[in-house]
Design an enzyme around this catalytic site. Structure first.
Site, short mmCIF file in Angstrom:
data_model
loop_
_atom_site.label_atom_id
_atom_site.label_comp_id
_atom_site.label_asym_id
_atom_site.label_seq_id
_atom_site.Cartn_x
_atom_site.Cartn_y
_atom_site.Cartn_z
N ARG A 191 16.59 32.29 15.83
CA ARG A 191 17.59 33.28 16.21
C ARG A 191 17.29 34.62 15.52
O ARG A 191 16.43 34.71 14.65
CB ARG A 191 19.00 32.80 15.91
CG ARG A 191 19.23 32.24 14.52
CD ARG A 191 20.60 32.53 14.02
NE ARG A 191 20.81 33.97 13.92
CZ ARG A 191 20.35 34.72 12.94
NH1 ARG A 191 19.65 34.20 11.95
NH2 ARG A 191 20.57 36.03 12.92
N CYS B 37 26.57 39.63 9.92
CA CYS B 37 25.58 38.74 10.54
C CYS B 37 24.28 38.74 9.75
O CYS B 37 24.28 38.94 8.53
CB CYS B 37 25.37 39.06 12.01
SG CYS B 37 24.62 37.66 12.91
N ASP C 289 21.25 43.67 18.78
CA ASP C 289 20.60 42.79 19.76
C ASP C 289 20.16 43.61 20.96
O ASP C 289 19.19 43.27 21.65
CB ASP C 289 21.55 41.68 20.19
CG ASP C 289 21.77 40.70 19.05
OD1 ASP C 289 22.61 40.99 18.18
OD2 ASP C 289 21.06 39.68 19.00
P1 RI2 Z 1 17.23 41.26 13.81
C1 RI2 Z 1 21.35 38.47 15.73
O1 RI2 Z 1 21.81 37.71 16.82
C2 RI2 Z 1 22.46 39.26 15.08
O2 RI2 Z 1 23.41 39.75 16.00
C3 RI2 Z 1 21.66 40.36 14.44
O3 RI2 Z 1 22.44 41.49 14.06
C4 RI2 Z 1 20.68 40.69 15.57
O4 RI2 Z 1 20.33 39.42 16.12
C5 RI2 Z 1 19.45 41.46 15.19
O5 RI2 Z 1 18.68 40.74 14.28
P2 RI2 Z 1 21.86 36.07 16.79
O6 RI2 Z 1 20.50 35.60 17.26
O7 RI2 Z 1 16.37 41.37 15.04
O8 RI2 Z 1 22.22 35.60 15.42
O9 RI2 Z 1 17.43 42.60 13.14
O10 RI2 Z 1 22.92 35.73 17.81
O11 RI2 Z 1 16.75 40.19 12.87
#
Ligand code: RI2
Length: 315
Positions: free
Chosen positions: A21, A134, A203
């Protein structure tokens, strides 16, 4: 009906179930998966190879709908194969181009995070108290780099319900020696008066500078605006959505209700509806600056960057 390889299915499931993720990591994982696919079959010609890779890419895009980094990285990879295919090269030559395209994307993506850290850390002052929500690699890089420059920083981290990605952020930053306080999401307003800057990832970023990030981000940004606290977004440029230039909306992923309350409890209360949106939209007026690997942009300036990146012309 197309049969997808174990490699593709495994990667699709890992992204869908959030074993993998974070918008950037999802994109790199998709491209790495496509790289493995390149040599999986002895394609009889370039057209067969191209259609196999396109099907694989389109399949992976369906794993999660909101992070624009996923389709952008796959489209970028496929575009390079298509350009190669037009040059009349052999299958082996196109495969070599494809491998290189995958490696280049992954390298550039990791490089972008470092660059965001360098650029963003300059916006953080000694003594700052930050708040992050997050788990964003880009936001963590900015905070870590400022810390490694010797700035004395304290960070409030929201736990980020329902999946508690805030714990990952808190642990990662604490391991690097930062002063971390983990708080419930609902305590953001209580602590906002102590916060100098909010920093989050993204995102997706829309053409109008709105930022789509983990659910709760827009509440935090609204609270920050109320107490005149600056909001910074750290995001690679491949998180900007070209489709939003033409007015398309970004789909907000809605996940299973069992992430909010256990199935057994929900079964006891069949009349209770549950909604579990994974992301929300923070309008541009709540954001002060977007930190990208190409520099700092006010959210209203994203449209110019988007036009440059995709050579978009008004039609
Ligand atoms: P980086 C994540 O989504 C969060 O919303 C976080 O802020 C975003 O991706 C960007 O993350 P999720 O996969 O690309 O946890 O900066 O739903 O690491």
């Amino acid at each position: 009906m197309v049969e997808f390889s174990d490699n593709l299915q495994k990667s699709f499931n890992n992204i869908k179930t959030m074993k993998v993720r974070g918008a950037g990591l999802i994109a790199r994982t998709a491209v790495e998966t496509l790289k493995v696919e390149i040599d999986r079959e002895n394609d009889r010609d370039v057209t067969a190879f191209l259609s196999r890779m396109t099907e694989a890419g389109e399949y992976l895009k369906l794993a999660r709908p909101t992070a624009v980094s996923l389709p952008n990285s796959i489209n970028n990879f496929l575009r390079q194969i298509q350009v190669g295919a037009k040059s009349g090269s052999s299958v082996e030559e196109i495969k070599a181009i494809s491998r290189k395209a995958a490696d280049m994307f992954i390298e550039a993506s990791l490089e972008a995070i470092k660059k965001i850290g360098e650029i963003g850390s300059k916006r953080i002052s000694d003594g700052d108290v930050l708040l992050t929500h997050c788990n964003s690699q880009s936001a963590i890089e900015v905070i870590s780099m400022a810390h490694s420059q010797g700035k004395n920083i304290k960070v409030f981290v929201t736990e980020t319900r329902p999946r508690y990605q805030g714990r990952l952020t808190a642990a990662a930053l604490a391991d690097r020696g930062l002063d971390i306080t983990l708080i419930p999401d609902s305590a953001a307003r209580l602590y906002m008066t102590k916060i100098d800057k909010v920093i989050v990832g993204a995102d997706a970023i829309a053409a109008n500078g709105a930022v789509i990030n983990k659910i709760g981000t827009s509440q935090i940004a609204a609270i920050a605006k109320e107490s005149r606290t600056r909001v910074m977004v750290a995001a690679e440029t491949y998180k900007i959505s070209p489709q939003t230039f033409l007015g398309e909306l970004i789909e907000i992923e809605e996940r299973d209700g069992s992430e909010i309350a256990p199935k057994e409890w929900l079964n006891l209360h069949p009349n209770i509806k549950v909604r579990n949106p994974a992301f929300d939209v923070t309008p541009s007026e709540y954001i002060d600056i977007i930190i990208t690997e190409m520099g700092l942009f006010p959210p209203q300036g994203i449209i110019l960057l988007l036009k440059d990146l995709y050579s978009l012309l008004p039609s």
